[in-house]
Write an enzyme that holds these catalytic residues in place. Structure first.
Site, mmCIF file in Angstrom:
data_model
loop_
_atom_site.group_PDB
_atom_site.id
_atom_site.type_symbol
_atom_site.label_atom_id
_atom_site.label_comp_id
_atom_site.label_asym_id
_atom_site.label_seq_id
_atom_site.Cartn_x
_atom_site.Cartn_y
_atom_site.Cartn_z
ATOM 1 N N GLY A 9 0.806 -1.213 0.000
ATOM 2 C CA GLY A 9 0.000 0.000 0.000
ATOM 3 C C GLY A 9 0.838 1.261 0.000
ATOM 4 N N ARG A 11 1.417 3.475 -2.142
ATOM 5 C CA ARG A 11 0.923 4.641 -2.873
ATOM 6 C C ARG A 11 -0.149 5.409 -2.097
ATOM 7 N NH1 ARG A 11 -1.792 2.754 -7.396
ATOM 8 N NH2 ARG A 11 -1.444 4.602 -8.679
ATOM 9 N N PHE A 118 -1.201 4.141 15.758
ATOM 10 C CA PHE A 118 0.230 4.167 16.049
ATOM 11 C C PHE A 118 0.652 5.430 16.790
ATOM 12 C CE2 PHE A 118 0.276 1.032 12.602
ATOM 13 C CZ PHE A 118 1.206 0.119 13.073
ATOM 14 N N HIS A 145 -12.824 11.213 11.359
ATOM 15 C CA HIS A 145 -11.777 10.912 10.388
ATOM 16 C C HIS A 145 -12.079 11.558 9.043
ATOM 17 C CE1 HIS A 145 -10.580 7.822 13.295
ATOM 18 N NE2 HIS A 145 -9.440 7.730 12.630
ATOM 19 N N HIS A 146 -11.068 11.541 8.174
ATOM 20 C CA HIS A 146 -11.213 12.021 6.803
ATOM 21 C C HIS A 146 -12.291 11.217 6.084
ATOM 22 C CE1 HIS A 146 -9.017 8.444 5.349
ATOM 23 N NE2 HIS A 146 -8.330 8.579 6.473
ATOM 24 N N LYS A 149 -11.968 7.359 4.625
ATOM 25 C CA LYS A 149 -11.836 6.165 5.468
ATOM 26 C C LYS A 149 -13.016 5.235 5.208
ATOM 27 C CE LYS A 149 -11.096 4.706 10.267
ATOM 28 N NZ LYS A 149 -9.946 3.851 9.905
ATOM 29 N N THR A 156 -9.533 2.417 16.365
ATOM 30 C CA THR A 156 -9.171 3.068 17.626
ATOM 31 C C THR A 156 -10.381 3.170 18.546
ATOM 32 O OG1 THR A 156 -7.481 4.354 16.476
ATOM 33 C CG2 THR A 156 -8.146 5.130 18.654
#
Length: 255
Positions: A9, A11, A118, A145-146, A149, A156
């Site tokens: 992934g 890119r 993370f 989130h954006h 997604k 989370t």
């Protein structure tokens, strides 16, 4: 020679950030990149592959995965089978899939990590939320989130609900006879806790945990404004999984 890494992934937004990070670490060496839609045969001097099956002969130690929920389990299973210790930031795993991968990694004596988040700040938020839940069983989670997604709620948010449930007296949050005049208005339900997902352009990754008690409230919030916030955790994951012999769920288990 550093830790030899495959990035699946590369890119995508997280994958490209991870690639840039790895290229700037003296003890990391990116030996292959994977993306089924890539047209180039190499990128910045690194071989590019479209099919994961073509990676079986690659001499690598770690598989970093920032792909999509629909392929994450298959990718992680493949990595463990090939002896690559997975560091996975892709979300959307079921509990059974995680159990399956933990067992497989144990059988293969391979370390690994699946991390819903993370960012170190997000881990601290979960730790604080777990402690607060002992005293504030009335709690709701809002994750933002954006708008690209694909899964909801976020990994989370689910992980936060799981750790809260360890300390929280299980109750049904809200009025027992409440009625939604618009279906879904109260969000998802996890053991009586409500989880709400927001998807908007301009956001990266954000979460609030709201606790309420008689005459008071407590709000915990974490914000990732840039994907660089996740890279410290990715570095820790890569360096730690090569020392382990079983996959773990949650970065906190490697700290």
């Amino acid at each position: 020679m550093g830790i030899r890494i495959i990035i699946a992934g590369y890119r995508g937004k997280m994958g490209s950030t991870a690639l840039s990070m790895a290229q700037n670490e003296e003890d990391f060496e990116v030996v292959a990149l994977l993306d089924p839609n890539a047209k180039e045969k190499e990128f910045q001097g690194i071989p590019v592959y479209n099919l994961k099956e073509d990676l079986k002969t690659i001499d690598a130690e770690v598989w970093v995965d920032f792909t999509h929920p629909e392929v994450a389990f298959e990718n992680t299973h493949f990595a463990i089978e090939q002896g690559f210790a997975p560091v996975v930031g892709t979300t959307g795993f079921t509990s059974k899939e995680i159990e399956n991968l933990i067992q497989l990694s144990s059988d293969k004596n391979i370390g690994g990590l699946i991390a819903p988040n993370f960012a170190i700040g997000a881990l601290l938020l979960m730790e604080f939320a777990e402690r607060a839940a002992k005293y504030f069983p009335n709690v709701e989670i809002i994750e933002l989130h954006h708008d690209q997604k694909k899964d909801a709620p976020s990994g989370t948010a689910l992980k936060t609900a799981e750790v809260i449930s360890k300390e929280r007296q299980e109750i049904t949050q809200g009025h027992p006879d409440e009625v939604e005049s618009l279906p879904g208005a109260r969000g998802a339900n996890y053991q009586g806790m409500h989880i709400h997902s927001v998807r908007l352009p301009g956001l990266v990754a954000h979460q609030e945990v709201l606790f309420g008690g008689p005459g008071e409230g407590l709000t915990l919030r974490h914000d990732s404004y840039d994907r660089q916030s996740f890279m410290q955790g990715v570095k820790i994951g890569i360096r730690e999984v090569v020392k382990r012999n079983q996959l773990v769920y949650g970065l906190e288990k490697l700290l």
